[in-house]
Scaffold this motif. Structure first.
Motif, PDB file in Angstrom:
ATOM      1  N   GLY A   1       4.616   9.895  15.352  1.00  0.00           N
ATOM      2  CA  GLY A   1       5.248   8.608  15.631  1.00  0.00           C
ATOM      3  C   GLY A   1       5.892   7.745  14.284  1.00  0.00           C
ATOM      4  N   ALA A   2       5.658   8.426  13.312  1.00  0.00           N
ATOM      5  CA  ALA A   2       6.206   7.757  11.971  1.00  0.00           C
ATOM      6  C   ALA A   2       7.401   7.911  11.821  1.00  0.00           C
ATOM      7  CB  ALA A   2       5.191   8.081  10.780  1.00  0.00           C
ATOM      8  N   ASP A   3       8.137   8.858  12.615  1.00  0.00           N
ATOM      9  CA  ASP A   3       9.607   9.203  12.349  1.00  0.00           C
ATOM     10  C   ASP A   3      10.421   8.036  12.724  1.00  0.00           C
ATOM     11  OD1 ASP A   3       9.000  11.699  11.728  1.00  0.00           O
ATOM     12  OD2 ASP A   3       9.540  12.316  13.883  1.00  0.00           O
ATOM     13  N   HIS A   4      10.168   7.072  13.521  1.00  0.00           N
ATOM     14  CA  HIS A   4      10.833   5.940  13.678  1.00  0.00           C
ATOM     15  C   HIS A   4      10.194   4.509  13.703  1.00  0.00           C
ATOM     16  CE1 HIS A   4      14.457   8.397  15.129  1.00  0.00           C
ATOM     17  NE2 HIS A   4      13.597   8.956  15.762  1.00  0.00           N
ATOM     18  N   LEU A   5       8.650   4.673  13.600  1.00  0.00           N
ATOM     19  CA  LEU A   5       7.874   3.621  13.702  1.00  0.00           C
ATOM     20  C   LEU A   5       6.990   3.901  12.933  1.00  0.00           C
ATOM     21  CD1 LEU A   5       6.901   0.736  14.747  1.00  0.00           C
ATOM     22  CD2 LEU A   5       5.533   1.936  16.522  1.00  0.00           C
ATOM     23  N   VAL A   6       6.648   2.697  11.832  1.00  0.00           N
ATOM     24  CA  VAL A   6       5.417   2.911  10.870  1.00  0.00           C
ATOM     25  C   VAL A   6       4.731   1.713  11.162  1.00  0.00           C
ATOM     26  CG1 VAL A   6       4.770   2.659   8.648  1.00  0.00           C
ATOM     27  CG2 VAL A   6       6.876   4.124   9.092  1.00  0.00           C
ATOM     28  N   GLN A   7       3.064   2.156  11.403  1.00  0.00           N
ATOM     29  CA  GLN A   7       2.357   1.049  11.766  1.00  0.00           C
ATOM     30  C   GLN A   7       1.495   0.828  10.515  1.00  0.00           C
ATOM     31  OE1 GLN A   7       0.408   2.426  15.364  1.00  0.00           O
ATOM     32  NE2 GLN A   7       2.105   2.355  16.558  1.00  0.00           N
ATOM     33  N   VAL A   8       1.359  -0.542  10.227  1.00  0.00           N
ATOM     34  CA  VAL A   8       0.519  -0.641   8.911  1.00  0.00           C
ATOM     35  C   VAL A   8      -0.608  -1.817   9.519  1.00  0.00           C
ATOM     36  CG1 VAL A   8       0.699  -1.848   6.818  1.00  0.00           C
ATOM     37  CG2 VAL A   8       2.565  -0.665   7.398  1.00  0.00           C
TER      38      VAL A   8
ATOM     39  N   ILE B   1      -1.616   3.474   9.252  1.00  0.00           N
ATOM     40  CA  ILE B   1      -2.637   4.057  10.487  1.00  0.00           C
ATOM     41  C   ILE B   1      -1.983   4.883  11.485  1.00  0.00           C
ATOM     42  CG2 ILE B   1      -4.114   1.883  10.034  1.00  0.00           C
ATOM     43  CD1 ILE B   1      -2.683   0.752  12.483  1.00  0.00           C
ATOM     44  N   ASN B   2      -0.878   5.040  11.445  1.00  0.00           N
ATOM     45  CA  ASN B   2      -0.128   6.062  12.660  1.00  0.00           C
ATOM     46  C   ASN B   2       0.025   7.274  12.220  1.00  0.00           C
ATOM     47  OD1 ASN B   2       2.125   4.965  10.903  1.00  0.00           O
ATOM     48  ND2 ASN B   2       3.333   5.938  12.216  1.00  0.00           N
ATOM     49  N   GLY B   3       0.173   8.211  13.193  1.00  0.00           N
ATOM     50  CA  GLY B   3      -0.037   9.716  12.865  1.00  0.00           C
ATOM     51  C   GLY B   3       1.278  10.251  12.341  1.00  0.00           C
ATOM     52  N   GLY B   4       1.649  11.542  12.536  1.00  0.00           N
ATOM     53  CA  GLY B   4       2.610  12.150  11.908  1.00  0.00           C
ATOM     54  C   GLY B   4       3.896  12.129  12.892  1.00  0.00           C
TER      55      GLY B   4
ATOM     56  N   CYS C   1       0.819  -1.239   0.060  1.00  0.00           N
ATOM     57  CA  CYS C   1       0.069  -0.025  -0.131  1.00  0.00           C
ATOM     58  C   CYS C   1       0.872   1.275   0.067  1.00  0.00           C
ATOM     59  CB  CYS C   1      -0.967  -0.069   1.173  1.00  0.00           C
ATOM     60  SG  CYS C   1      -0.207  -0.061   2.756  1.00  0.00           S
ATOM     61  N   TYR C   2       0.363   2.501   0.069  1.00  0.00           N
ATOM     62  CA  TYR C   2       1.060   3.605  -0.099  1.00  0.00           C
ATOM     63  C   TYR C   2       0.683   4.652   1.132  1.00  0.00           C
ATOM     64  CZ  TYR C   2       1.293   2.429  -5.280  1.00  0.00           C
ATOM     65  OH  TYR C   2       1.548   1.720  -6.229  1.00  0.00           O
ATOM     66  N   ASP C   3       1.767   5.176   1.437  1.00  0.00           N
ATOM     67  CA  ASP C   3       1.674   6.304   2.648  1.00  0.00           C
ATOM     68  C   ASP C   3       1.625   7.745   1.952  1.00  0.00           C
ATOM     69  OD1 ASP C   3       1.814   8.011   4.482  1.00  0.00           O
ATOM     70  OD2 ASP C   3       3.680   7.272   5.615  1.00  0.00           O
ATOM     71  N   LEU C   4       0.586   8.061   1.384  1.00  0.00           N
ATOM     72  CA  LEU C   4       0.337   9.138   0.289  1.00  0.00           C
ATOM     73  C   LEU C   4       0.994  10.418   1.217  1.00  0.00           C
ATOM     74  CD1 LEU C   4      -2.973   8.590  -1.358  1.00  0.00           C
ATOM     75  CD2 LEU C   4      -0.504   8.006  -2.156  1.00  0.00           C
ATOM     76  N   LYS C   5       0.802  10.558   2.380  1.00  0.00           N
ATOM     77  CA  LYS C   5       1.222  11.913   2.875  1.00  0.00           C
ATOM     78  C   LYS C   5       2.586  11.921   3.089  1.00  0.00           C
ATOM     79  CE  LYS C   5       1.143  14.035   7.908  1.00  0.00           C
ATOM     80  NZ  LYS C   5       0.566  13.887   8.902  1.00  0.00           N
ATOM     81  N   ARG C   6       3.686  10.892   3.040  1.00  0.00           N
ATOM     82  CA  ARG C   6       4.973  10.706   2.794  1.00  0.00           C
ATOM     83  C   ARG C   6       5.889  10.429   1.372  1.00  0.00           C
ATOM     84  NH1 ARG C   6       2.915   9.556   7.565  1.00  0.00           N
ATOM     85  NH2 ARG C   6       3.562  10.597   9.432  1.00  0.00           N
ATOM     86  N   ASN C   7       4.762  10.203   0.590  1.00  0.00           N
ATOM     87  CA  ASN C   7       5.046   9.756  -0.851  1.00  0.00           C
ATOM     88  C   ASN C   7       5.885   8.373  -0.570  1.00  0.00           C
ATOM     89  OD1 ASN C   7       3.638  11.450  -2.300  1.00  0.00           O
ATOM     90  ND2 ASN C   7       5.467  12.840  -2.407  1.00  0.00           N
TER      91      ASN C   7
ATOM     92  N   GLY D   1       5.504  -1.929  12.362  1.00  0.00           N
ATOM     93  CA  GLY D   1       4.597  -2.879  12.976  1.00  0.00           C
ATOM     94  C   GLY D   1       3.581  -3.210  12.117  1.00  0.00           C
ATOM     95  N   VAL D   2       3.015  -4.291  12.167  1.00  0.00           N
ATOM     96  CA  VAL D   2       2.111  -4.560  11.266  1.00  0.00           C
ATOM     97  C   VAL D   2       0.698  -5.356  12.092  1.00  0.00           C
ATOM     98  CG1 VAL D   2       1.350  -6.385   9.257  1.00  0.00           C
ATOM     99  CG2 VAL D   2       3.334  -5.051   9.417  1.00  0.00           C
ATOM    100  N   SER D   3      -0.404  -5.081  11.868  1.00  0.00           N
ATOM    101  CA  SER D   3      -1.516  -5.396  12.579  1.00  0.00           C
ATOM    102  C   SER D   3      -2.613  -6.150  11.576  1.00  0.00           C
ATOM    103  CB  SER D   3      -2.346  -4.425  13.178  1.00  0.00           C
ATOM    104  OG  SER D   3      -3.599  -4.827  13.664  1.00  0.00           O
ATOM    105  N   SER D   4      -2.814  -7.310  11.656  1.00  0.00           N
ATOM    106  CA  SER D   4      -3.747  -8.093  10.957  1.00  0.00           C
ATOM    107  C   SER D   4      -4.452  -9.166  11.586  1.00  0.00           C
ATOM    108  CB  SER D   4      -2.887  -8.794   9.928  1.00  0.00           C
ATOM    109  OG  SER D   4      -1.989  -9.911  10.675  1.00  0.00           O
ATOM    110  N   ALA D   5      -5.659  -9.436  11.068  1.00  0.00           N
ATOM    111  CA  ALA D   5      -6.623 -10.588  11.580  1.00  0.00           C
ATOM    112  C   ALA D   5      -6.239 -11.747  11.230  1.00  0.00           C
ATOM    113  CB  ALA D   5      -8.100 -10.343  11.285  1.00  0.00           C
ATOM    114  N   LYS D   6      -6.356 -12.976  11.946  1.00  0.00           N
ATOM    115  CA  LYS D   6      -5.826 -14.132  11.644  1.00  0.00           C
ATOM    116  C   LYS D   6      -6.643 -14.618  10.152  1.00  0.00           C
ATOM    117  CE  LYS D   6      -3.972 -16.035  15.709  1.00  0.00           C
ATOM    118  NZ  LYS D   6      -4.057 -17.240  16.754  1.00  0.00           N
TER     119      LYS D   6
END
Length: 498
Positions: free
Chosen positions: A477-484, A472-475, A341-347, A449-454
Motif C-alpha cells: 500500500g505504500a507505493d501510492h499512499l503512505v500512512q503516518v 504504519i502501513n504495510g509494504g 519520523c523515519y520509514d526505516l524499511k524504505r530509508n 494520510g496522517v492519523s492523530s488524536a486531537k
C-alpha cells in the motif's frame, strides 16, 4: 503552766545563737530571695518578649502565605478566560477597510467576539457593512500630539491610543485587551489557550518579535510587535492608560504605535512575555518554509498576509487562509505542529506540519535538519536571505536533493477524538523533478494520510516536547499512499537514524 521567760531562756540556751550569726543569716537569706526574684523576673521578661515576637512573626508569615495563596490561585478562582473576557482593538484605515476587512471576517465571530476596528474616518458604505465584519469606531483627534519620525506616518499616534480608548469605553467583564492590525488573522482558541496561562489580575504584556533581525535591531528585541498582535492584561491596561499620552509625546521620534507602547511599558517596568505563536510575518516571498517548521507553540496569529505569496499554491490569499482555517478548526491545538519520523524499511524521512504540508525525503535526514526551516523567503526590509531570529537552511537547486512536497487536501472523521487528514502530492510550477531511479518510488507516492488524536490544549501548560510519529502501513500500500500516525513520544524515545 510554763513560764514564758523560762521558756524563752530554754530555747535560747538550747540553740545558742549569737547575735552576729543571726545578722549574717538574715543577710544571706535576704540576698538569696532577692537574687531568686531577679532571675525570675529576667526570664519572665525575656520569654514573654520572645513569645510576643514569635506570635508576631507567625502572624506575619500566615498573612504572607495567605497573600501568596490568594494570588497564585486567583486565575483558578476567577475561572477560565473565554472570548467574552477579551476586547479586541484592531487598527485600520477608512480608505483600506473595505478590502482589509476580508482578513478580519475570517476569524471574527459576530455576537461572540467583542471589540472594534478603530478608523480615522467613516468608511465608504459604513452603514451597510456585513454583520460578519467587526463594528467600527472612529478614533479621537490626535493632532495635539507630537510625531517627529520623518519616514513614518502620524497614524502611529492614533493606533497607539487604541488600547487607551478601548479601556475608557468602560465595558464590563474585560480581562484582556488584544491589539492587532486590519490584516491580522487571529486563531481564537489558541489565543485563549495562551491567555489562560497568565493571571489577568497581574500586569502582563504578551506578544512576539519580528522574524527579521534587521527589524528587531531597528525597533526592538524586547517589544511585542503590533501587527502580530499583543495582549495587555486589565491590571496593566489600568496603569498604561494613565501615562500613555505622555509616552506618545516623549517617544515622538519612534516610528510605530507598538514602539510607543513599548516605551510606556519600559517606564512602568513590565517586560514583554514572549509567545512564539504570535507571528509578525516580517518576511517577503513564500512563507512556506516558516509555516512548515512552525515553532513548538500554538498558532495564535498571522500578519502581513498581503506581502507574502498565498499560503497554498494555486489559490488567492483569502482562499488559502480559508483552507488553513478549515484544517485548523478540526484540531486547533495541533495546527501547524511539526512532527517527523523515519520509514526505516524504505530509508525515508517524513516531516509533517499538521494541517498544512508533508515533506517526504527519499533518504534518512538528521533531526537537526528536519526541524530547520527552508529559506523560501527573504528579510522584510532588504529582501535578503536573512538573518532571521531562527535558523534556516537553503533550498537546494537540484530537485533530487529536495523532499517531495504534499499539501493538506482534506480531513475525515476518525474514531472518537481521532482525526484523519490527507495530503496530496504537489508538482512544482517549473515541472522539474528528479529523474533518478532511486528517487522514483518517493515521487510515485500520490497521497500521505496522517492519523492523530486531537491535541489537548493542556499540553501547552506543560514542559514542551515535539510529538513523535511512525509509519504504519504495510509494504504494497505504500507505493501510492503512505500512512503516518502522530502520537505522544514513549519514554526514552528519540528520532535517531540508524
Amino acid at each position: 503552766m510554763l513560764d514564758p521567760l523560762k521558756t524563752s531562756k530554754f530555747f535560747v540556751s538550747s540553740v545558742t545563737i549569737k547575735p552576729v550569726d543571726l545578722l549574717v543569716f538574715l543577710f544571706k537569706t535576704t540576698l538569696a530571695i532577692f537574687t531568686l526574684v531577679s532571675i525570675s523576673l529576667f526570664f519572665h521578661f525575656v520569654f514573654s518578649n520572645q513569645s510576643i515576637c514569635l506570635t508576631s512573626t507567625i502572624s506575619n508569615n500566615n498573612q504572607q502565605q495567605k497573600f501568596i495563596a490568594v494570588n497564585t490561585s486567583s486565575a483558578q478562582a476567577y475561572g477560565r478566560t473565554n472570548l467574552s473576557h477579551v476586547l479586541f482593538g484592531i487598527g485600520g484605515s477608512a480608505k483600506t477597510w473595505n478590502e482589509r476587512r476580508l482578513y478580519s471576517q475570517l476569524w471574527w465571530r459576530p455576537n461572540v467576539t467583542r471589540g472594534f476596528v478603530w478608523l480615522d474616518d467613516k468608511p465608504p458604505g459604513g452603514e451597510n457593512l456585513p454583520p460578519t465584519s467587526p463594528p467600527y469606531k472612529i478614533s479621537e483627534d490626535t493632532s495635539r500630539f507630537k510625531y517627529t519620525c520623518w519616514y513614518g506616518s502620524r497614524s502611529a499616534v492614533r493606533m497607539a491610543r487604541i488600547v487607551k480608548e478601548s479601556f475608557e469605553l468602560g465595558l464590563d467583564n474585560v480581562r484582556w485587551f488584544v491589539m492587532g492590525d486590519d490584516d491580522t488573522v487571529f486563531f481564537l482558541e489558541n489565543l485563549l489557550t495562551v491567555l489562560n496561562k497568565y493571571d489577568h489580575n497581574q500586569m502582563y504584556y504578551v506578544g512576539g518579535n519580528s522574524e527579521s533581525v534587521e527589524q528587531d535591531v531597528i525597533h526592538s528585541y524586547n517589544m511585542a510587535y503590533g501587527g502580530g498582535g499583543f495582549a495587555v492584561s486589565y491590571a496593566l491596561a489600568a496603569e498604561l492608560v494613565k501615562t500613555l499620552d505622555g509616552c506618545i509625546d516623549r517617544y515622538a521620534s519612534f516610528y510605530g504605535s507598538d514602539q510607543k507602547i513599548h516605551g510606556c511599558m519600559s517606564e512602568i517596568g513590565i517586560p514583554v512575555t514572549k509567545e512564539l505563536g504570535f507571528h509578525q510575518v516580517d518576511i517577503r516571498g513564500n512563507p512556506y518554509g516558516l509555516l512548515a517548521a512552525h515553532p513548538l507553540a500554538p498558532l495564535v496569529s498571522l500578519h502581513h498576509l498581503d506581502y507574502v505569496q498565498p499560503i497554498f499554491p494555486g489559490m488567492t490569499r483569502i482562499e488559502s487562509l480559508k483552507k488553513l482555517i478549515t484544517a485548523y478548526e478540526k484540531d486547533p491545538s495541533r495546527a501547524l505542529q511539526h512532527s517527523f519520523c523515519y520509514d526505516l524499511k524504505r530509508n525515508r524521512s517524513i516531516s509533517v506540519s499538521w494541517g498544512y504540508t508533508v515533506q517526504l525525503y527519499p533518504y534518512l535526514e538528521t533531526a537537526k535538519k528536519l526541524e530547520t526551516a527552508f529559506s523560501t523567503f527573504q528579510s522584510w526590509r532588504t529582501w535578503k536571505n536573512g538573518p532571521f531570529t531562527f535558523n534556516t537552511r537553503p533550498v537546494e537547486k537540484d530537485p533530487c536533493e529536495r523532499p517531495v512536497t504534499y499539501f493538506w487536501d482534506r480531513a475525515e472523521s476518525g474514531n472518537g477524538d481521532r482525526t484523519l487528514t490527507r495530503y496530496a502530492r504537489h508538482v512544482e510550477e517549473s515541472g522539474k523533478e528528479c529523474e533518478r531511479l532511486d528517487h522514483a518510488p518517493a515521487t510515485g507516492v500520490k497521497f500521505i494520510g496522517v492519523s492523530s488524536a486531537k491535541l489537548n490544549p493542556a499540553v501547552w501548560s506543560m514542559a514542551p516536547r515535539r510529538q513523535c510519529c511512525e509509519v504504519i502501513n504495510g509494504g504494497e500500500g505504500a507505493d501510492h499512499l503512505v500512512q503516518v500516525k502522530i502520537r505522544g513520544c514513549h519514554r526514552f524515545e528519540t528520532v535517531t537514524p540508524p
